[in-house]
Design an enzyme around this catalytic site. Sequence first.
Site, PDB file in Angstrom:
ATOM      1  N   ASP A 190       0.881  -1.156   0.000  1.00  0.00           N
ATOM      2  CA  ASP A 190       0.000   0.000   0.000  1.00  0.00           C
ATOM      3  C   ASP A 190       0.933   1.225   0.000  1.00  0.00           C
ATOM      4  OD1 ASP A 190      -2.338   1.631   0.539  1.00  0.00           O
ATOM      5  OD2 ASP A 190      -1.615   1.759   2.602  1.00  0.00           O
ATOM      6  N   LEU A 191       0.423   2.387  -0.354  1.00  0.00           N
ATOM      7  CA  LEU A 191       1.297   3.574  -0.386  1.00  0.00           C
ATOM      8  C   LEU A 191       1.131   4.433   0.870  1.00  0.00           C
ATOM      9  CD1 LEU A 191       3.268   5.444  -2.002  1.00  0.00           C
ATOM     10  CD2 LEU A 191       1.242   6.542  -2.929  1.00  0.00           C
ATOM     11  N   ASP A 192      -0.027   5.119   0.943  1.00  0.00           N
ATOM     12  CA  ASP A 192      -0.261   6.062   2.042  1.00  0.00           C
ATOM     13  C   ASP A 192      -0.288   5.329   3.378  1.00  0.00           C
ATOM     14  OD1 ASP A 192      -0.597   8.433   0.470  1.00  0.00           O
ATOM     15  OD2 ASP A 192      -2.530   7.655  -0.157  1.00  0.00           O
TER      16      ASP A 192
ATOM     17  N   THR B 228       1.508  10.050   4.213  1.00  0.00           N
ATOM     18  CA  THR B 228       0.708  11.094   3.576  1.00  0.00           C
ATOM     19  C   THR B 228      -0.667  11.215   4.230  1.00  0.00           C
ATOM     20  OG1 THR B 228       0.329   9.384   1.946  1.00  0.00           O
ATOM     21  CG2 THR B 228       1.687  11.235   1.246  1.00  0.00           C
TER      22      THR B 228
ATOM     23  N   LYS C  64      -9.101   5.880   5.609  1.00  0.00           N
ATOM     24  CA  LYS C  64      -7.799   5.441   5.081  1.00  0.00           C
ATOM     25  C   LYS C  64      -7.979   4.290   4.096  1.00  0.00           C
ATOM     26  CE  LYS C  64      -4.837   6.961   8.828  1.00  0.00           C
ATOM     27  NZ  LYS C  64      -3.966   6.563   9.945  1.00  0.00           N
TER      28      LYS C  64
ATOM     29  N   SER D  60      -2.414   0.661  -4.327  1.00  0.00           N
ATOM     30  CA  SER D  60      -2.876   1.863  -3.617  1.00  0.00           C
ATOM     31  C   SER D  60      -4.181   2.384  -4.204  1.00  0.00           C
ATOM     32  CB  SER D  60      -1.802   2.950  -3.735  1.00  0.00           C
ATOM     33  OG  SER D  60      -2.306   4.210  -3.360  1.00  0.00           O
ATOM     34  N   ALA D  61      -4.979   3.016  -3.355  1.00  0.00           N
ATOM     35  CA  ALA D  61      -6.230   3.629  -3.821  1.00  0.00           C
ATOM     36  C   ALA D  61      -5.977   5.008  -4.427  1.00  0.00           C
ATOM     37  CB  ALA D  61      -7.197   3.753  -2.651  1.00  0.00           C
TER      38      ALA D  61
ATOM     39  N   LYS E 250     -11.035  -0.220  -2.025  1.00  0.00           N
ATOM     40  CA  LYS E 250     -10.846  -1.137  -0.896  1.00  0.00           C
ATOM     41  C   LYS E 250     -12.028  -0.892   0.055  1.00  0.00           C
ATOM     42  CE  LYS E 250      -5.833  -0.383  -1.114  1.00  0.00           C
ATOM     43  NZ  LYS E 250      -4.670   0.267  -0.480  1.00  0.00           N
TER      44      LYS E 250
ATOM     45  N   GLU F 289      -0.196  -3.238   4.632  1.00  0.00           N
ATOM     46  CA  GLU F 289      -1.324  -2.294   4.669  1.00  0.00           C
ATOM     47  C   GLU F 289      -1.418  -1.590   6.031  1.00  0.00           C
ATOM     48  OE1 GLU F 289      -3.918  -0.606   3.863  1.00  0.00           O
ATOM     49  OE2 GLU F 289      -4.119  -1.118   1.766  1.00  0.00           O
ATOM     50  N   ASP F 290      -1.900  -0.337   6.010  1.00  0.00           N
ATOM     51  CA  ASP F 290      -2.057   0.391   7.276  1.00  0.00           C
ATOM     52  C   ASP F 290      -3.521   0.668   7.611  1.00  0.00           C
ATOM     53  OD1 ASP F 290      -2.441   2.322   5.184  1.00  0.00           O
ATOM     54  OD2 ASP F 290      -2.319   3.858   6.738  1.00  0.00           O
TER      55      ASP F 290
HETATM   56  P1  B16 Z   1      -6.060  10.231  -3.864  1.00  0.00           P
HETATM   57  P2  B16 Z   1      -3.611   4.104  -0.049  1.00  0.00           P
HETATM   58  C1  B16 Z   1      -5.422   6.048  -0.182  1.00  0.00           C
HETATM   59  O1  B16 Z   1      -4.145   5.562  -0.440  1.00  0.00           O
HETATM   60  C2  B16 Z   1      -5.452   6.891   1.072  1.00  0.00           C
HETATM   61  O2  B16 Z   1      -5.236   6.076   2.225  1.00  0.00           O
HETATM   62  C3  B16 Z   1      -6.793   7.554   1.206  1.00  0.00           C
HETATM   63  O3  B16 Z   1      -6.799   8.384   2.337  1.00  0.00           O
HETATM   64  C4  B16 Z   1      -7.076   8.379  -0.060  1.00  0.00           C
HETATM   65  O4  B16 Z   1      -8.358   8.968  -0.005  1.00  0.00           O
HETATM   66  C5  B16 Z   1      -6.978   7.465  -1.263  1.00  0.00           C
HETATM   67  O5  B16 Z   1      -5.707   6.854  -1.306  1.00  0.00           O
HETATM   68  C6  B16 Z   1      -7.175   8.222  -2.560  1.00  0.00           C
HETATM   69  O6  B16 Z   1      -6.097   9.088  -2.754  1.00  0.00           O
HETATM   70  O7  B16 Z   1      -6.973  11.314  -3.437  1.00  0.00           O
HETATM   71  O8  B16 Z   1      -4.596  10.641  -3.859  1.00  0.00           O
HETATM   72  O9  B16 Z   1      -6.472   9.610  -5.160  1.00  0.00           O
HETATM   73  O10 B16 Z   1      -3.550   4.084   1.444  1.00  0.00           O
HETATM   74  O11 B16 Z   1      -4.553   3.092  -0.659  1.00  0.00           O
HETATM   75  O12 B16 Z   1      -2.242   4.114  -0.687  1.00  0.00           O
HETATM   76 MG    MG Z   2      -2.809   3.224   3.283  1.00  0.00          MG
END
Ligand code: B16
Ligand code: MG
Length: 213
Positions: A7-9, A15, A43, A112-113, A143, A167-168
Amino acid sequence: MKAFIFDLDGVIVDTAKYHFLAWKRIGEKVGFSLSIAQNESLKGVSRKESLDRILAWADVALSKEKKEQLLLEKNDDYLHQIQGMGQEEILPGVLDLLTFAQQNNVPVSLGSASKNATAILKKLQIDHLFDAIVDGNNVTKSKPNPEVFLKGAELLQQEPNNCIVFEDAAAGIQAAKAAGMISIGMGGAEEVKSADYCFASMTEITKEFITTL
Ligand code: B16
Ligand code: MG
């Protein structure tokens, strides 16, 4: 050797604090104060789905156009906050694990989302360490749906049960489980305790542990 899906964030870089601030400001625009607990449940959830949840909590109905405008404002705010982000913001232990993967021919995908994922990996100068990138631009379901991780496994040409997901977020752990993958909950939040294994930081993950998996 198994494959890794990161996962990224919240796993590679923190972030989440920038997303929170940006969503808090959007909430205020509709007269709503977003709590830390509510943010926790956002998240791993896509931008559009996050806004829908905030508007539902605020009990506010908006036109499609107004929602589009708020989504743009949220992302502009977020991008502005991460403008100066660099390698120094990579969370401890991440580079070590990515390097270990590269040296041991472990295939690595991002799951990542975020629609900003590729730009962030480039800012962190680690995009070359990924064999595949699946992010908010390649999936149709947010997710906890497993789509993001299943696509990662497919691109790496791996069976789902051969993949380890880092994943977090609660939604991400649910997605990894639904995909039939091994889940590792990062960050120590109560919400990820349902993962197969949990670590507060990647510095705690030993090579022995990875090899045993
Ligand atoms: P964006 P992850 C997710 O990333 C974040 O946890 C979530 O807070 C955010 O709304 C989502 O990405 C979308 O991000 O606005 O940059 O497209 O944790 O799946 O890496
Ligand atoms: Mg995350």
